[in-house]
Motif scaffolding. Structure first.
Motif, PDB file in Angstrom:
ATOM      1  N   GLU A 183       0.895  -1.250   0.093  1.00  0.00           N
ATOM      2  CA  GLU A 183      -0.033   0.067  -0.158  1.00  0.00           C
ATOM      3  C   GLU A 183       0.714   1.178   0.028  1.00  0.00           C
ATOM      4  OE1 GLU A 183      -3.900  -1.836   2.363  1.00  0.00           O
ATOM      5  OE2 GLU A 183      -2.276  -1.108   3.608  1.00  0.00           O
ATOM      6  N   LEU A 184       0.637   2.151  -0.690  1.00  0.00           N
ATOM      7  CA  LEU A 184      -0.552   2.204  -1.692  1.00  0.00           C
ATOM      8  C   LEU A 184      -0.458   1.360  -2.972  1.00  0.00           C
ATOM      9  CD1 LEU A 184      -0.579   6.078  -1.505  1.00  0.00           C
ATOM     10  CD2 LEU A 184      -2.521   4.751  -0.698  1.00  0.00           C
ATOM     11  N   CYS A 185      -1.540   0.994  -3.602  1.00  0.00           N
ATOM     12  CA  CYS A 185      -1.041   0.169  -4.656  1.00  0.00           C
ATOM     13  C   CYS A 185      -1.927   0.291  -5.833  1.00  0.00           C
ATOM     14  CB  CYS A 185      -1.615  -1.328  -4.127  1.00  0.00           C
ATOM     15  SG  CYS A 185      -3.542  -1.517  -4.118  1.00  0.00           S
ATOM     16  N   SER A 186      -2.448   1.529  -6.168  1.00  0.00           N
ATOM     17  CA  SER A 186      -2.810   1.866  -7.508  1.00  0.00           C
ATOM     18  C   SER A 186      -3.130   3.271  -7.577  1.00  0.00           C
ATOM     19  CB  SER A 186      -4.191   1.238  -7.746  1.00  0.00           C
ATOM     20  OG  SER A 186      -4.836   1.293  -8.941  1.00  0.00           O
ATOM     21  N   ARG A 187      -3.116   3.838  -9.013  1.00  0.00           N
ATOM     22  CA  ARG A 187      -3.464   5.183  -9.287  1.00  0.00           C
ATOM     23  C   ARG A 187      -4.895   5.176  -9.363  1.00  0.00           C
ATOM     24  NH1 ARG A 187       0.531   6.033 -13.963  1.00  0.00           N
ATOM     25  NH2 ARG A 187      -0.009   3.667 -14.231  1.00  0.00           N
ATOM     26  N   TRP A 188      -5.668   4.190  -9.823  1.00  0.00           N
ATOM     27  CA  TRP A 188      -6.963   4.115 -10.058  1.00  0.00           C
ATOM     28  C   TRP A 188      -7.389   2.725 -10.070  1.00  0.00           C
ATOM     29  CZ3 TRP A 188      -3.454   5.635 -14.227  1.00  0.00           C
ATOM     30  CH2 TRP A 188      -3.042   4.752 -14.996  1.00  0.00           C
ATOM     31  N   TYR A 189      -8.755   2.363  -9.940  1.00  0.00           N
ATOM     32  CA  TYR A 189      -9.270   1.050  -9.508  1.00  0.00           C
ATOM     33  C   TYR A 189      -8.972   0.075 -10.671  1.00  0.00           C
ATOM     34  CZ  TYR A 189     -11.982  -2.538  -8.107  1.00  0.00           C
ATOM     35  OH  TYR A 189     -12.484  -3.927  -7.519  1.00  0.00           O
ATOM     36  N   SER A 190      -8.081  -0.662 -10.449  1.00  0.00           N
ATOM     37  CA  SER A 190      -7.668  -1.946 -11.122  1.00  0.00           C
ATOM     38  C   SER A 190      -8.192  -3.196 -10.962  1.00  0.00           C
ATOM     39  CB  SER A 190      -6.089  -2.068 -11.149  1.00  0.00           C
ATOM     40  OG  SER A 190      -5.658  -2.448 -10.023  1.00  0.00           O
ATOM     41  N   GLY A 191      -8.668  -3.488  -9.665  1.00  0.00           N
ATOM     42  CA  GLY A 191      -9.058  -4.811  -9.266  1.00  0.00           C
ATOM     43  C   GLY A 191      -7.744  -5.600  -8.674  1.00  0.00           C
ATOM     44  N   SER A 192      -7.873  -6.590  -8.597  1.00  0.00           N
ATOM     45  CA  SER A 192      -6.922  -7.577  -8.047  1.00  0.00           C
ATOM     46  C   SER A 192      -6.841  -8.819  -8.862  1.00  0.00           C
ATOM     47  CB  SER A 192      -6.800  -7.808  -6.789  1.00  0.00           C
ATOM     48  OG  SER A 192      -6.475  -6.836  -6.073  1.00  0.00           O
ATOM     49  N   GLY A 193      -5.892  -9.661  -8.943  1.00  0.00           N
ATOM     50  CA  GLY A 193      -5.827 -11.102  -9.439  1.00  0.00           C
ATOM     51  C   GLY A 193      -5.866 -11.045 -11.093  1.00  0.00           C
ATOM     52  N   ILE A 194      -6.324 -12.121 -11.613  1.00  0.00           N
ATOM     53  CA  ILE A 194      -6.320 -12.196 -13.040  1.00  0.00           C
ATOM     54  C   ILE A 194      -7.468 -11.331 -13.686  1.00  0.00           C
ATOM     55  CG2 ILE A 194      -6.005 -13.883 -14.973  1.00  0.00           C
ATOM     56  CD1 ILE A 194      -4.993 -16.042 -12.992  1.00  0.00           C
ATOM     57  N   TYR A 195      -7.361 -10.129 -13.725  1.00  0.00           N
ATOM     58  CA  TYR A 195      -8.554  -9.457 -14.339  1.00  0.00           C
ATOM     59  C   TYR A 195      -8.896  -9.144 -15.735  1.00  0.00           C
ATOM     60  CZ  TYR A 195      -5.022  -5.395 -15.167  1.00  0.00           C
ATOM     61  OH  TYR A 195      -4.415  -4.692 -15.736  1.00  0.00           O
ATOM     62  N   ARG A 196      -7.746  -9.931 -16.541  1.00  0.00           N
ATOM     63  CA  ARG A 196      -8.064 -10.141 -17.958  1.00  0.00           C
ATOM     64  C   ARG A 196      -8.007 -11.227 -18.581  1.00  0.00           C
ATOM     65  NH1 ARG A 196      -4.537  -4.649 -19.912  1.00  0.00           N
ATOM     66  NH2 ARG A 196      -6.096  -2.961 -19.285  1.00  0.00           N
ATOM     67  N   ASP A 197      -8.155 -11.676 -19.936  1.00  0.00           N
ATOM     68  CA  ASP A 197      -7.978 -13.014 -20.417  1.00  0.00           C
ATOM     69  C   ASP A 197      -6.625 -13.565 -20.202  1.00  0.00           C
ATOM     70  OD1 ASP A 197     -10.670 -12.798 -21.090  1.00  0.00           O
ATOM     71  OD2 ASP A 197     -10.375 -12.160 -23.214  1.00  0.00           O
ATOM     72  N   VAL A 198      -6.844 -14.964 -20.216  1.00  0.00           N
ATOM     73  CA  VAL A 198      -5.605 -15.876 -20.339  1.00  0.00           C
ATOM     74  C   VAL A 198      -5.895 -16.614 -21.654  1.00  0.00           C
ATOM     75  CG1 VAL A 198      -4.191 -17.599 -19.521  1.00  0.00           C
ATOM     76  CG2 VAL A 198      -5.026 -16.028 -17.906  1.00  0.00           C
ATOM     77  N   ASN A 199      -4.566 -16.658 -22.401  1.00  0.00           N
ATOM     78  CA  ASN A 199      -4.568 -17.426 -23.635  1.00  0.00           C
ATOM     79  C   ASN A 199      -3.651 -18.229 -23.664  1.00  0.00           C
ATOM     80  OD1 ASN A 199      -6.656 -15.443 -25.141  1.00  0.00           O
ATOM     81  ND2 ASN A 199      -5.097 -14.021 -24.764  1.00  0.00           N
ATOM     82  N   ILE A 200      -3.909 -19.642 -24.163  1.00  0.00           N
ATOM     83  CA  ILE A 200      -2.845 -20.646 -24.650  1.00  0.00           C
ATOM     84  C   ILE A 200      -2.406 -20.651 -26.006  1.00  0.00           C
ATOM     85  CG2 ILE A 200      -4.380 -22.487 -24.706  1.00  0.00           C
ATOM     86  CD1 ILE A 200      -2.237 -24.450 -23.386  1.00  0.00           C
ATOM     87  N   LEU A 201      -1.175 -20.466 -26.286  1.00  0.00           N
ATOM     88  CA  LEU A 201      -0.587 -20.519 -27.435  1.00  0.00           C
ATOM     89  C   LEU A 201       0.294 -21.661 -27.700  1.00  0.00           C
ATOM     90  CD1 LEU A 201      -0.555 -17.422 -26.363  1.00  0.00           C
ATOM     91  CD2 LEU A 201       0.560 -16.701 -28.194  1.00  0.00           C
ATOM     92  N   ILE A 202      -0.011 -22.488 -28.960  1.00  0.00           N
ATOM     93  CA  ILE A 202       0.636 -23.533 -29.269  1.00  0.00           C
ATOM     94  C   ILE A 202       1.226 -23.438 -30.804  1.00  0.00           C
ATOM     95  CG2 ILE A 202       0.486 -26.003 -29.948  1.00  0.00           C
ATOM     96  CD1 ILE A 202      -1.811 -25.788 -27.770  1.00  0.00           C
TER      97      ILE A 202
END
Length: 292
Positions: free
Chosen positions: A133-152
């Motif tokens: 703390e402090l941990c953000s300039r604006w609300y970002s949420g926490s954790g995996i907040y966007r997509d995860v992709n697998i590339l092969i």
């Protein structure tokens, strides 16, 4: 590389301020990504982060996914792309550290090829720590907040984010399309292949098709730079945001080893203090937006 969403069948646990996350056994919950771990935290008016995190404190979070890997994938290169993890992400595969990213706002890749076991389930674990703390300039949420992709991909492949398209000359009579393709070869010795580039209109009709031979040595990278002239083209406009489709196909011995598909619009952008923001100046459907 083939890119597929990797968002389903994750489990998640909130460790709060717990430091010994590997020795603790909290309750895990089934989730689908993207996921905001901060939403479930208690809000307090005296939170040091204030409204930048919605009056929520950070903590430590763990995400786990089981992934079965078929032996048919032996010899392939497998990566995970995390489009956004807030923050200090550490990635483990079958208990072994595979990669990390401290930044919470950028995407990052983790090569998991050498950590996988074939014909059995593998455990992907992502540890996220936002307890500073402090941990953000604006609300970002926490954790995996966007997509995860697998590339092969194969040993000879187009790199992730490896195709870039620009238009250096724009007019309705004809425009010059520049295509830059980053190629990676992790094989042994020297190999030859071809890059086939197709450009299609919005109805999937091929308007340009060209083939470019290239050669590359093992464990190296190269960039193919090609220029195509597109006659009688449709320009991108605010009222008619016309998009072309491009396919870049890597072919060796009549076999397609990798393919990248994308869309692009043909437009020229100009910005100045007198006229503001202009798209496709001097064409019949020019649009002007005064930004000043």
């Amino acid at each position: 590389m083939i890119k597929v969403k990797f968002n389903d069948n994750w489990k998640y646990a909130d460790f709060g301020k717990c430091k010994d996350i590997f020795d603790s056994e909290p309750d895990f919950h089934d989730i689908k990504l993207p996921h905001d771990a901060m939403r479930d935290n208690e809000r307090t008016e005296d939170n040091i982060n204030g409204n930048t995190t919605g009056f929520c404190s950070g903590g430590s979070y763990v995400y786990i996914k089981k992934y079965y890997v078929d032996s048919k994938l032996k010899g392939k290169y497998i990566k995970l792309e995390f489009e956004g993890v807030y923050m200090n992400a550490m990635v483990y595969v079958n208990g072994t550290f595979a990669g990390k990213c401290p930044n919470g706002y950028v995407n990052f890749y983790v090569d998991i090829t050498n950590f996988l076991n074939y014909d059995e389930e593998n455990e992907i674990k992502v540890v996220v720590k936002t307890d500073m703390e402090l941990c953000s300039r604006w609300y970002s949420g926490s954790g995996i907040y966007r997509d995860v992709n697998i590339l092969i991909g194969n040993p000879l492949r187009i790199k992730e984010d490896g195709v870039k398209i620009t238009t250096s000359s724009v007019s309705k009579e004809g425009s010059i399309i520049n295509i830059s393709t980053d190629i990676r070869y992790d094989g042994i010795g020297y190999t030859e292949a071809t890059a086939k580039i197709n450009i299609m209109d919005r109805y999937d009709n091929v308007v340009i098709s060209e083939v470019y031979p290239f050669s590359i040595y093992g464990n190296t990278e190269t960039t193919l730079r090609n220029r195509l002239f597109l006659e009688d083209c449709h320009l991108w406009d605010l009222d008619n945001p016309y998009l072309y489709k491009i396919e870049v196909d890597i072919i060796k011995d009549d076999e397609s080893l990798d393919k990248h598909i994308d869309t692009f619009g043909i437009r020229k952008i100009e910005v100045d203090s007198k006229n503001g923001f202009r798209i496709n100046l001097n064409f019949s459907y020019t649009k002007c937006i005064n930004m000043f």
